[in-house]
Enzyme design. Structure first.
Site, PDB file in Angstrom:
ATOM      1  CD  GLU A 165      -2.879  -1.118   2.325  1.00  0.00           C
ATOM      2  OE1 GLU A 165      -3.136   0.036   3.034  1.00  0.00           O
ATOM      3  OE2 GLU A 165      -3.841  -2.004   2.400  1.00  0.00           O
ATOM      4  CD  GLU A 351      -3.590  -5.918   3.961  1.00  0.00           C
ATOM      5  OE1 GLU A 351      -4.645  -5.266   4.500  1.00  0.00           O
ATOM      6  OE2 GLU A 351      -2.554  -5.761   4.290  1.00  0.00           O
TER       7      GLU A 351
HETATM    8  C1  FCB Z   1      -4.392  -2.196   5.435  1.00  0.00           C
HETATM    9  C2  FCB Z   1      -3.274  -2.584   6.055  1.00  0.00           C
HETATM   10  C3  FCB Z   1      -3.224  -3.462   7.089  1.00  0.00           C
HETATM   11  C4  FCB Z   1      -4.306  -3.487   8.059  1.00  0.00           C
HETATM   12  C5  FCB Z   1      -5.667  -3.430   7.257  1.00  0.00           C
HETATM   13  C6  FCB Z   1      -6.952  -3.223   8.190  1.00  0.00           C
HETATM   14  O1  FCB Z   1      -4.552  -1.080   5.036  1.00  0.00           O
HETATM   15  O2  FCB Z   1      -2.321  -2.975   4.928  1.00  0.00           O
HETATM   16  O3  FCB Z   1      -1.785  -3.473   7.915  1.00  0.00           O
HETATM   17  O4  FCB Z   1      -3.969  -2.504   9.016  1.00  0.00           O
HETATM   18  O5  FCB Z   1      -5.497  -2.283   6.549  1.00  0.00           O
END
Ligand code: FCB
Length: 455
Positions: A165, A351
Site C-alpha cells: 500500500e 488482504e
Molecule cells: C490495511 C493494512 C493492514 C491492516 C488493514 C486493516 O490498510 O495494509 O496493515 O491494517 O488495512
C-alpha cells in the site's frame, strides 16, 4: 458446493511485522518510524504502540502450529527492516535474519507457503532524518534491503511482495498527515509516490538478478471501486479525481509508465525533476498484482478542499474507527474494472477482512458471525469475477490474528484468531477460523446466513 474455486487457488492469511511482532528492542532491532510516531501523544488511539503487540517475536512457533491446525496453505507476513538492517543501510544484523530463518523453516516444515512482503511501512526511523521517502536515496536503500532478502531467502521462498500500500505511506503520510511522517504537503507526497514506485522497480530487477530460482514478484496496492453519488457532471468528475488519487496514481505508472493527467494537472502534484526518466524502471514487469480491498468509495463534489474536490460521502470516515462497511459488490466491480483497464495476468487478493468487536464468551468460544458473513460474501463476489475471467489466483484474509491496528491501536480486532492481550497473549480460534478451515478444505462453501443485523 454453491461456490467453488479452481484446484490451484491459493488460500492464506496475512499479518505485518510491526502489527504482530513486539520484541521492539530485542536482538539488535532499531526503532522504526512507527515506534517513533506511536510515541507522540495523540497519534494513536489510547496511546497504544507495537512494543509488545501480539508477541509473535516469542510466540512464532505456537502461531505456526495454529496455522497448521487451520490447514492454511499460505502465510503472508512482512520482514522488519529495522530488525535486519538497523541503520537502514549498510550492516546486516544476523540475529534479525536468524529470526526469519526460524520462522520460514517452521512454515515450510508445516507445508505452508511463505508469501512475504518486503516493506509494510516500518522502515528504520533513522532514515527519516534524511527525508525518508521524500529523499531519492531511500529508493536505493529499499532496493538493497529487498535484494539482501532474496539473496538470503530465495532458496526457500518464491512469492514476494515488494511494498504494501504505497498510498498509505505516500498520501496518508505526506498529504493527509494522518500517518507517519504526518506531513500535509503535496510536493512531499509527490516525491514519496515517485520514490516508492522507483524503489519497487529497482527492487524487482535486483531481486530477480540474485535469486536462487525464478521468483514471482508483485506489489500490493489498496484499491477500491469509486462511485459517483449522483449522475451530476460535478459528482462524476469528483469521482474520476478520487479514482486518479487512490487507484490510478499507482496503476498508471506501473502498467503504462505515466502519471494520470488529473494528478499532474488539476490536482497539482509536482514530481521530482526528470521523473519521466524513471518510468522504464518503475514499469519493470511483475508477475502479479496484489490487491487489498475492504470497501468502496462513494464520492460527491465539494469545493471546500479545492483542488481536492472529492468528498467521500459513504462510507463515512468514522467507519474506520467503528465498523467497516460491508459491500461485497465493490470487490467484483473493482476486479472487472481492473481486467478491462490493465494488462493483468495474475491477481492475488492480499488482504480482505473486517474488524468486529468480539470477545471470548463464557464457554470459551468467540462468536464472530459478522466476520463470517463478510468473508463469505466477499469471497462469493471475488468468485463471480473469477468465473468471468478475472485471473484471481489466491486470497488472504486480513488478518491471521488480532493485532496493532495502526492509528486505532488495539481497539480494532481483525483476526481469525483472538489474542487475549491481558492474559499472557493467549490465542483462541474464533468461529471464523473454523469456518475458514472448512472453506480451505472444501475449496469452496455453501451459502448460509450467519449474521442478520444491518451492517
Ligand atoms: C490495511 C493494512 C493492514 C491492516 C488493514 C486493516 O490498510 O495494509 O496493515 O491494517 O488495512
Amino acid at each position: 458446493m454453491d461456490v467453488n474455486f479452481p484446484d490451484e487457488f491459493l488460500w492464506g492469511a496475512a499479518t505485518a511485522s510491526y502489527q504482530i511482532e513486539g520484541g521492539y528492542n530485542e536482538e539488535g532491532r532499531s526503532f522504526s518510524t512507527w515506534d517513533v510516531y506511536s510515541r507522540v501523544p495523540g497519534n494513536v488511539y489510547h496511546g497504544d504502540n507495537g512494543d509488545v503487540a501480539a508477541d509473535h517475536f516469542h510466540k512464532w512457533k505456537e502461531d505456526v502450529a495454529m496455522m497448521k491446525e487451520l490447514g492454511l496453505p499460505a502465510y503472508r507476513f512482512s520482514f522488519s527492516w529495522p530488525r535486519i538492517i538497523p541503520a537502514g543501510k549498510g550492516n546486516v544484523n544476523q540475529k534479525g535474519l536468524d529470526f526469519y530463518d526460524r520462522l520460514v523453516d517452521e512454515l515450510l516444515n508445516a507445508n505452508i507457503k511463505p508469501f512475504p512482503t518486503v516493506y509494510h511501512w516500518d522502515h528504520p526511523a533513522i532514515l527519516d532524518n534524511t527525508g525518508g521517502w521524500t529523499n531519492r536515496d531511500m529508493a536505493y536503500y529499499f532496493a538493497d534491503y529487498a535484494v539482501l532478502l532474496t539473496e538470503h531467502f530465495s532458496d526457500r521462498i518464491t512469492n514476494w511482495i515488494t511494498i504494501n500500500e504505497p498510498f498509505v505511506v505516500a498520501l496518508m503520510g505526506h498529504h493527509l498527515g494522518v500517518f507517519p511522517p504526518g506531513l500535509k504537503d503535496v510536493k512531499a507526497a509527490s516525491a514519496a509516490i515517485h520514490h516508492l514506485l522507483l524503489g519497487h522497480g529497482l527492487a524487482v530487477k535486483g531481486m530477480r538478478t540474485n535469486a536462487k530460482q525464478p521468483l514471482q514478484i508483485g506489489i500490493t496496492l489498496n484499491l477500491s471501486s469509486v462511485e459517483s453519488a449522483t449522475n451530476s457532471p460535478e459528482d462524476q468528475h469528483a469521482a474520476a479525481l478520487r479514482d486518479a488519487y487512490l487507484n490510478r496514481v499507482f496503476l498508471d505508472p506501473l502498467y503504462y509508465q505515466k502519471y494520470p493527467a488529473e494528478i499532474t494537472g488539476e490536482l497539482g502534484f509536482v514530481f521530482p525533476e526528470g521523473f519521466e526518466q524513471d518510468f522504464s524502471v518503475i514499469g519493470e514487469p511483475t508477475d502479479f498484482l496484489g490487491i487489498n480491498n475492504y470497501m468502496r468509495d462513494v464520492v460527491k463534489f465539494n469545493p471546500a478542499d479545492a483542488p481536492f474536490t472529492f468528498e467521500i460521502v459513504y462510507p463515512k470516515e468514522s467507519s474506520y474507527s467503528t465498523m467497516w462497511e460491508m459491500y461485497p459488490q465493490g470487490l467484483y466491480d473493482l476486479l472487472t474494472r481492473l481486467k478491462k483497464d490493465y494488462p493483468l495476468n495474475a491477481i492475488y487478493i492480499t488482504e480482505n477482512g473486517t474488524a468486529v468487536t468480539d470477545g471470548i464468551d463464557a464457554d470459551g468460544r468467540v462468536r464472530d458471525s459478522r466476520r463470517i458473513q463478510y468473508l463469505q460474501d466477499y469471497m462469493a463476489s471475488m468468485n463471480r469475477a473469477l468465473m468471468e475471467g478475472v485471473p484471481v489466483k489466491g486470497y488472504f484474509v486480513w488478518s491471521l490474528m488480532d493485532n496493532f491496528e495502526w492509528s486505532q491501536g488495539y481497539s480494532r480486532r481483525f483476526g481469525l484468531i483472538f489474542v487475549d492481550y491481558e492474559n499472557e497473549q493467549r490465542r483462541v480460534l474464533k468461529d471464523s477460523a473454523f469456518w475458514y478451515k472448512n472453506v480451505i478444505r472444501n475449496n469452496g462453501f455453501n451459502f448460509k446466513t450467519y449474521y442478520t443485523e444491518p451492517f
